[in-house]
Design a protein around this motif. Structure first.
Motif, PDB file in Angstrom:
ATOM      1  N   VAL A 208       2.070   7.210   6.580  1.00 20.33           N
ATOM      2  CA  VAL A 208       2.203   8.752   5.327  1.00 20.33           C
ATOM      3  C   VAL A 208       2.148   9.787   6.060  1.00 20.33           C
ATOM      4  N   ASP A 209       0.588   9.974   7.043  1.00 19.07           N
ATOM      5  CA  ASP A 209       0.797  11.049   8.068  1.00 19.07           C
ATOM      6  C   ASP A 209       2.173  11.632   8.712  1.00 19.07           C
TER       7      ASP A 209
ATOM      8  N   ALA B 244      -3.910  -1.286   6.849  1.00 19.21           N
ATOM      9  CA  ALA B 244      -5.137   0.224   6.709  1.00 19.21           C
ATOM     10  C   ALA B 244      -4.574   1.649   7.889  1.00 19.21           C
ATOM     11  N   GLU B 245      -5.151   1.539   8.873  1.00 18.58           N
ATOM     12  CA  GLU B 245      -4.599   2.495   9.977  1.00 18.58           C
ATOM     13  C   GLU B 245      -2.955   2.620  10.421  1.00 18.58           C
TER      14      GLU B 245
ATOM     15  N   GLN C 149       1.127  -1.332   0.071  1.00 18.89           N
ATOM     16  CA  GLN C 149       0.067  -0.187  -0.322  1.00 18.89           C
ATOM     17  C   GLN C 149       0.343   1.347  -0.652  1.00 18.89           C
TER      18      GLN C 149
ATOM     19  N   GLN D 152       1.896   4.206  -2.991  1.00 23.71           N
ATOM     20  CA  GLN D 152       1.389   5.560  -2.872  1.00 23.71           C
ATOM     21  C   GLN D 152       2.967   6.693  -3.485  1.00 23.71           C
TER      22      GLN D 152
ATOM     23  N   GLN E  35      -1.702   4.944   7.198  1.00 28.37           N
ATOM     24  CA  GLN E  35      -2.384   6.247   7.100  1.00 28.37           C
ATOM     25  C   GLN E  35      -1.168   6.507   7.949  1.00 28.37           C
TER      26      GLN E  35
END
Length: 318
Positions: A313-314, A306-307, A67, A71, A310
């Motif tokens: 990325v954050d 998924a979390e 994932q 990105q 994130q």
């Protein structure tokens, strides 16, 4: 700052098909090791290094790494010393599991791959290594994602007794301090690992295929020596290498971490871990804490991928 991230329920995660395996089909000589690692994403992408813990392997990131690669990140997922395809370059090198050695492996890997700065993310042993690199080599770390927060310790700190309920959680540390424990881990490595998985993530309904794929990495010839040394070192029952002494002295001062950081805790983590409020002050740069809910245990990248993606990325945009 704090936030709650809702994850898929353990039952929902269990119902999904086993994701494609991460394969450590690349190797690079770095420091004392020939490190086996998986690499995904564009070679010119922003580097992210994902660090696994004990007794797990790179497949904790089997969903996270693709994932992130999708990105545009260059994702590196190495086997730690004593795991998978990573090997010592010399038979004469001590099979040292002390934290400074493991963290130095990360810096050596970055040097070998000519990665100047990277975002580091990890849990368990991997979080400890990421914390150490961020504290001692902040110029090499763009951002940090650390499960269970600030995990930097020292032998001196390890000498302090804990309340009985806390000591009970460290039963395997004391078991490994004995010759019986070393013999037991040697004989029952996979059974031992599965028990740790069950205790550390009591609501994670992983299946045999998921466990067996990761447990294969524990067949590394140095696995037992590294694990036993790691836990004996923490109790002051084993010596480290002199070349890491200066680093350990700095770590014993519990240095603050200045790089942008997101810390994570699972709401059902059954492994020993500090409370978020106990370590928040150690992160003096941009900082956020997230609690993953829905029965998430000790291995958030595999239990709530998924979390976790994130959060990585954050963190790079804090």
């Amino acid at each position: 700052m704090g936030a709650a991230a809702s994850a898929a329920t353990p039952d929902a995660a269990f119902d999904t098909a086993l994701p494609p395996a991460l394969v450590a089909n690349k190797h690079v000589d770095a420091g004392d090791l020939r490190i086996g690692y998986a690499e995904l994403g564009p070679a010119d992408g922003e580097a992210v290094i994902l660090l696994h813990g004990w007794p797990y392997d790179i497949n904790s990131y089997a969903q996270v790494a693709p994932q992130l690669a999708a990105q545009g990140y260059r994702v590196i997922v190495p086997h730690l010393r004593g795991y998978g395809t990573t090997r010592f370059l010399s038979a004469d090198t001590p099979r040292n599991g002390q934290p400074a050695a493991l963290a130095s492996d990360v810096v050596a890997l970055m040097d070998a791959l000519k990665i100047r700065r990277a975002t580091l993310a990890g849990y368990d042993w991997g979080a400890r290594s990421a914390d150490i690199v961020a504290a001692l080599w902040p110029e090499r770390v763009k951002a940090l994602v650390s499960v269970s927060g600030y995990l930097i310790g020292s032998q001196e700190a390890g000498r302090k007794p804990l309340p009985p309920s806390a000591e009970l959680q460290w039963w395997y540390q004391y078991y490994f301090a004995t010759e019986r424990g070393q013999a037991g881990y040697t004989q029952y490595t996979h059974d031992f690992a599965r028990k740790i998985w069950e205790l550390a993530s009591p609501q994670w309904k992983f299946d045999d295929a998921t466990f067996n794929r990761s447990a294969a990495a524990l067949d590394n010839p140095d696995q037992v020596a590294i694990v036993i040394h790691n836990y004996r070192w923490r109790l002051g029952l084993a010596e480290g290498e002199a070349k890491y002494a200066a680093l350990e002295q700095r770590l014993a001062q519990a240095p603050a971490i200045t790089v942008p950081t997101i810390t994570i805790e699972g709401d059902a983590n059954g492994a020993p871990h500090p409370k978020p409020e106990a370590y928040a002050a150690k992160f003096v740069g941009k900082y956020e804490h997230r609690t993953f809910t829905g029965g998430i245990g000790h291995n958030p990248p595999q239990e709530a991928p998924a979390e976790f993606v994130q959060a990585v990325v954050d963190a790079t945009h804090l």
